[in-house]
Enzyme design. Structure first.
Site, mmCIF file in Angstrom:
data_model
loop_
_atom_site.group_PDB
_atom_site.id
_atom_site.type_symbol
_atom_site.label_atom_id
_atom_site.label_comp_id
_atom_site.label_asym_id
_atom_site.label_seq_id
_atom_site.Cartn_x
_atom_site.Cartn_y
_atom_site.Cartn_z
ATOM 1 N N GLN A 14 -9.866 -44.152 -16.809
ATOM 2 C CA GLN A 14 -9.123 -45.409 -16.786
ATOM 3 C C GLN A 14 -7.653 -45.182 -17.095
ATOM 4 O O GLN A 14 -7.239 -44.127 -17.572
ATOM 5 C CB GLN A 14 -9.719 -46.387 -17.800
ATOM 6 C CG GLN A 14 -9.670 -45.887 -19.242
ATOM 7 C CD GLN A 14 -10.368 -46.844 -20.186
ATOM 8 O OE1 GLN A 14 -9.705 -47.583 -20.906
ATOM 9 N NE2 GLN A 14 -11.699 -46.835 -20.187
ATOM 10 N N HIS A 36 -3.907 -47.897 -17.999
ATOM 11 C CA HIS A 36 -3.426 -49.240 -18.304
ATOM 12 C C HIS A 36 -2.049 -49.451 -17.684
ATOM 13 O O HIS A 36 -1.258 -48.509 -17.597
ATOM 14 C CB HIS A 36 -3.381 -49.455 -19.812
ATOM 15 C CG HIS A 36 -4.660 -49.100 -20.495
ATOM 16 N ND1 HIS A 36 -5.848 -49.737 -20.215
ATOM 17 C CD2 HIS A 36 -4.959 -48.150 -21.411
ATOM 18 C CE1 HIS A 36 -6.813 -49.205 -20.952
ATOM 19 N NE2 HIS A 36 -6.294 -48.233 -21.667
ATOM 20 N N GLU A 47 -1.865 -47.581 -26.307
ATOM 21 C CA GLU A 47 -2.915 -47.408 -27.311
ATOM 22 C C GLU A 47 -2.611 -46.222 -28.236
ATOM 23 O O GLU A 47 -2.195 -45.161 -27.777
ATOM 24 C CB GLU A 47 -4.264 -47.140 -26.643
ATOM 25 C CG GLU A 47 -4.739 -48.227 -25.706
ATOM 26 C CD GLU A 47 -5.966 -47.817 -24.904
ATOM 27 O OE1 GLU A 47 -6.689 -48.715 -24.460
ATOM 28 O OE2 GLU A 47 -6.191 -46.602 -24.718
ATOM 29 N N ARG A 71 -10.052 -49.010 -13.772
ATOM 30 C CA ARG A 71 -11.052 -47.945 -13.863
ATOM 31 C C ARG A 71 -11.112 -47.112 -12.590
ATOM 32 O O ARG A 71 -10.936 -47.632 -11.495
ATOM 33 C CB ARG A 71 -12.419 -48.542 -14.165
ATOM 34 C CG ARG A 71 -12.469 -49.281 -15.499
ATOM 35 C CD ARG A 71 -13.832 -49.915 -15.775
ATOM 36 N NE ARG A 71 -13.819 -50.585 -17.074
ATOM 37 C CZ ARG A 71 -13.446 -51.850 -17.239
ATOM 38 N NH1 ARG A 71 -13.075 -52.570 -16.193
ATOM 39 N NH2 ARG A 71 -13.445 -52.387 -18.447
#
Length: 400
Positions: free
Chosen positions: A98, A100, A135, A283
């Site tokens: 994945q 972002h 993250e 994804r």
């Protein structure tokens, strides 16, 4: 006088890749289904609850009614919304390949899918909100993940080790990494079978006997096939990522940051994760969820990355900031010994989560005792004291 510190409770997400025991034991919750993620924040899909006036209230509505708790700097930048989401993850099976989006990509994608009339809860929806999702993660155990592309020369060297990947080696020699990755991710079953199955069949016996090492990409190909139920007739292009991306092994207490566009996948272990307040995940395989290859290859960052691992701070005590350069959040480790005291000032809103041991949190006449798995919300512009009751550690999530 207005209350400054509040008990806070989150909720568990029961994704299929989660374990059962780690969060079950920490939070004293049911182990009947996978306990994958524990969310602490105000995301609209699963807001936490804050204890106010002898009752539990949703955190998102509480902050809308009491925006001064967020802090002036946070409100000036992010409005009357909590800009971060704090999680604990128990990764038993590999997560999807994945990445972002950037903030601009998220805004455009969210508006586009709204215009197309795709419901927010539609499994074919890619953009759940209009925010980016950088993250930061802190390993709570030995932790394995994929993180960004290797250098092209290193990828070529790995492909050269496997005869069945010779055609891929030649393809990469004559193309950019971006074009090569798009080609791989759009491969059909016949191509995937030709590339992967000779490797799988040659290594299967060693894998079954525990002879493959975790620092070998083929170990994770076979582990993923076993745990995710990937069969020879339904191979997943994401399996080839183990030969293209950096395989990173974090020890307990080490940390790493995932920026926009960096392809990654958590493979096994437990961690704390702090991110911008978003649920946007694009994804690219290894998942039963919606895989959006066109969206993936359109924004993936194919530049070579050398993983930057933050060192463990287990031998220190006090408030120990982790380095991350984003405006949405800051992650601070908090470590204490029995009876040890620390003074701290919360300039912006803070969420304090205890992972081990016990501490007492004091602000004037207010006092909270927090044990492992318990959490407090701390208002902006608050001076408070922490005293260790039992030696332990936790984290503080805030706005820098």
């Amino acid at each position: 006088m207005k209350q400054k510190i509040y008990p806070l409770q989150g909720d568990v997400q029961h994704y299929v890749w989660g374990g059962r025991d780690y969060l079950g034991d920490l939070l004293n919750c049911s182990k009947e289904q996978p306990n994958a993620e524990y969310w602490l924040g105000a995301h609209s899909s699963l807001p936490s609850r804050v204890f106010v006036d002898e009752q539990w209230q949703p955190l998102d509505s509480f902050l809308q009614q009491n925006p001064d708790i967020l802090g002036q700097k946070s409100r000036a930048t992010f409005g009357d919304n909590l800009p971060f989401l704090l999680k604990i993850l128990d990764v038993a099976d590999p997560l999807s390949i994945q990445l972002h989006p950037t903030k601009i990509q998220a805004e455009q994608g969210f508006a586009r899918e709204n215009q197309q009339g795709i419901a927010l809860n539609d499994p074919m929806r890619t953009y759940k909100d209009d925010n980016h999702k950088p993250e930061m993660m802190l390993a709570l155990s030995e932790f394995w993940l994929l993180h960004g592309f290797k250098a092209k020369s290193d990828i070529l060297a790995i492909l050269a080790q496997y005869p069945s990947l010779a055609s891929l080696q030649k393809k990469l020699e004559n193309s950019s990494v971006a074009d090569f990755y798009a080609f791989v991710m759009q491969a059909d079953q016949m191509q995937l079978h030709h590339w992967l199955m000779p490797i799988v069949k040659a290594a299967q016996a060693d894998f079954d006997q525990g002879l493959l090492k975790e620092n070998e990409p083929t170990y994770w190909v076979l582990f993923s096939m076993q745990r995710l139920g990937i069969t020879e007739d339904k191979l997943d292009a994401g399996l080839l990522s183990f030969y293209l991306f950096n395989l990173v092994h974090l020890h307990k207490g080490e940390s790493i940051f995932q920026g926009a566009g960096i392809p990654h996948a958590y493979l096994r272990g437990q961690n704390i994760e702090l991110m911008a307040n978003s649920d946007n995940v694009i994804r690219g395989g290894l998942t039963p969820k919606f895989v959006n290859i066109p969206a993936l290859v359109a924004i993936v960052d194919c530049q070579a990355i050398t993983p930057k691992v933050g060192q463990a701070m287990e031998n220190q005590t006090g408030f120990l900031p982790l380095t991350v350069d984003v405006p949405d959040f800051a992650l601070i480790e908090l470590r204490w010994n029995n009876l040890e005291k620390f003074e701290h000032y919360a300039e912006q809103i803070e969420i304090l989560l205890v992972m081990q041991g016990e501490l007492q949190l004091t602000c004037g006449d207010e006092c909270l005792t927090l044990k492992a798995g318990q959490t407090a919300l701390i208002s902006a512009d608050t001076s408070y004291q922490v005293q260790g009751v039992k030696t332990g550690f936790g984290v503080v999530a805030t706005v820098p």
